[in-house]
Design an enzyme around this catalytic site. Structure first.
Site, PDB file in Angstrom:
ATOM      1  N   ASP A  32       0.948  -1.296  -0.031  1.00 31.83           N
ATOM      2  CA  ASP A  32       0.018   0.059  -0.043  1.00 31.83           C
ATOM      3  C   ASP A  32       0.953   1.078  -0.087  1.00 31.83           C
ATOM      4  O   ASP A  32       1.771   1.353   0.416  1.00 31.83           O
ATOM      5  CB  ASP A  32      -1.019   0.016   1.304  1.00 31.83           C
ATOM      6  N   ASN A  82     -10.718  -3.585  -5.612  1.00 32.99           N
ATOM      7  CA  ASN A  82      -9.901  -2.544  -6.464  1.00 32.99           C
ATOM      8  C   ASN A  82     -10.641  -2.387  -7.733  1.00 32.99           C
ATOM      9  O   ASN A  82     -10.222  -1.380  -8.436  1.00 32.99           O
ATOM     10  CB  ASN A  82      -8.489  -3.106  -6.789  1.00 32.99           C
TER      11      ASN A  82
HETATM   12  C1  IPE Z   1      -1.263   0.186  -3.863  1.00 36.01           C
HETATM   13  O1  IPE Z   1      -1.142   1.570  -3.513  1.00 36.01           O
HETATM   14  C2  IPE Z   1      -1.786  -0.837  -4.459  1.00 36.01           C
HETATM   15  C3  IPE Z   1      -2.818  -1.490  -5.143  1.00 36.01           C
HETATM   16  C4  IPE Z   1      -4.131  -1.504  -4.942  1.00 36.01           C
HETATM   17  C5  IPE Z   1      -2.394  -1.763  -6.912  1.00 36.01           C
HETATM   18  P1  IPE Z   1      -2.352   2.409  -3.429  1.00 36.01           P
HETATM   19  O2  IPE Z   1      -3.072   2.564  -4.947  1.00 36.01           O
HETATM   20  O3  IPE Z   1      -3.494   1.756  -2.614  1.00 36.01           O
HETATM   21  O4  IPE Z   1      -1.794   3.901  -2.818  1.00 36.01           O
HETATM   22  P2  IPE Z   1      -2.459   4.874  -1.951  1.00 36.01           P
HETATM   23  O5  IPE Z   1      -3.212   3.997  -0.716  1.00 36.01           O
HETATM   24  O6  IPE Z   1      -3.563   5.509  -2.583  1.00 36.01           O
HETATM   25  O7  IPE Z   1      -1.208   5.618  -1.633  1.00 36.01           O
HETATM   26 MG    MG Z   2      -4.092   2.382  -0.682  1.00 33.35          MG
END
Ligand code: IPE
Ligand code: MG
Length: 232
Positions: free
Chosen positions: A2, A50
């Site tokens: 993350d 996601n």
């Molecule tokens: C990570 O980072 C990963 C995935 C879901 C691919 P994020 O996209 O969640 O990063 P932040 O939380 O917005 O900083």
């Molecule tokens: Mg994130």
């Protein structure tokens, strides 16, 4: 893994630039884990939730999966890494599914370290599909629900046959499990760090391992019991 988005925002870059740097960090961490003798590494690359992100971001992530698999599979195999995707892969494009199969086949020979990529994965999905599989088996064998046991469920999870995780690492300052390996984490040591994933390097990994090494795992027993079992 993350913190890609925040890493990019702090540099006034698009979120997708953070994801690209996240891939670089991933490559280094995988290598470092092999060097440290880690036997199983499971990376949460893309959750079943996601998909709700903006379309351009989802598309970029899919393209990154595809290009990374194409580029890295041979080298992973050379380093003795066996790749496995855990999650519902049917939601991915046929092209990506083919690349996943190819990468799994390319890396199937040696297995110094098993690298699980959790993609379109959710812990609740995992438990649900496992229970469903157990029940289907019971129905066809015409046996009762007492045959549903913790072992039978565990043997249908995507991690069947693998050891339970010793250490869980979450980067990016969030103190949540976020639907990762819910069943499997029952006795796992949890480690949270503010380091954003693109900045997570060997030193950050070692800090997590040192923290883990200082824990006493009691599995419900008392500290004294654990110590005397250790002496025996
Ligand atoms: C990570 O980072 C990963 C995935 C879901 C691919 P994020 O996209 O969640 O990063 P932040 O939380 O917005 O900083
Ligand atoms: Mg994130």
């Amino acid at each position: 893994m993350d913190g890609n988005g925040r890493w990019a925002r702090a540099r006034r870059l698009p979120r997708t630039a953070g994801h690209k740097r996240g891939v670089d960090a991933t490559r280094k961490v995988v290598r470092a884990c092999v060097e440290r003798g880690v036997e199983v590494l499971t990376l949460f690359a893309f959750s079943s939730e996601n998909w709700q992100r903006p379309k351009v971001e989802v598309n970029t992530l899919m393209e990154l999966f595809l290009s990374t698999l194409r580029r890295e599979a041979d080298e992973l195999a050379e380093h003795g890494v066996r790749l496995r995707f855990i999650g519902d892969r049917l939601a991915f494009s046929p092209k990506l599914q083919r690349q996943i199969e190819l990468a799994e086949a390319t890396t199937s020979e040696r297995c110094d370290m098993l690298l699980n990529i959790a993609a379109n994965y959710g812990g609740r999905w995992d438990i649900t599909q496992a229970v469903r599989a157990v029940i289907e088996e019971l129905n066809s064998a015409n046996v009762g629900s007492e045959q549903i046991t913790m072992e039978s469920i565990a043997s249908r999870l995507v991690t069947a046959g693998m050891p339970e995780p010793d250490l869980f690492i979450r980067t990016g300052g969030e103190h949540r499990i976020s639907n990762f390996l819910l069943w499997q984490l029952a006795y796992t040591e949890l480690y949270f760090t503010d380091v954003l994933w693109p900045d997570f390097d060997e030193a950050a990994l070692d800090a997590a391992l040192v923290s883990y090494a200082g824990r006493q795992r009691r599995y419900g027993k008392t500290s004294e019991q654990v110590k005397s079992a250790h002496r025996a």
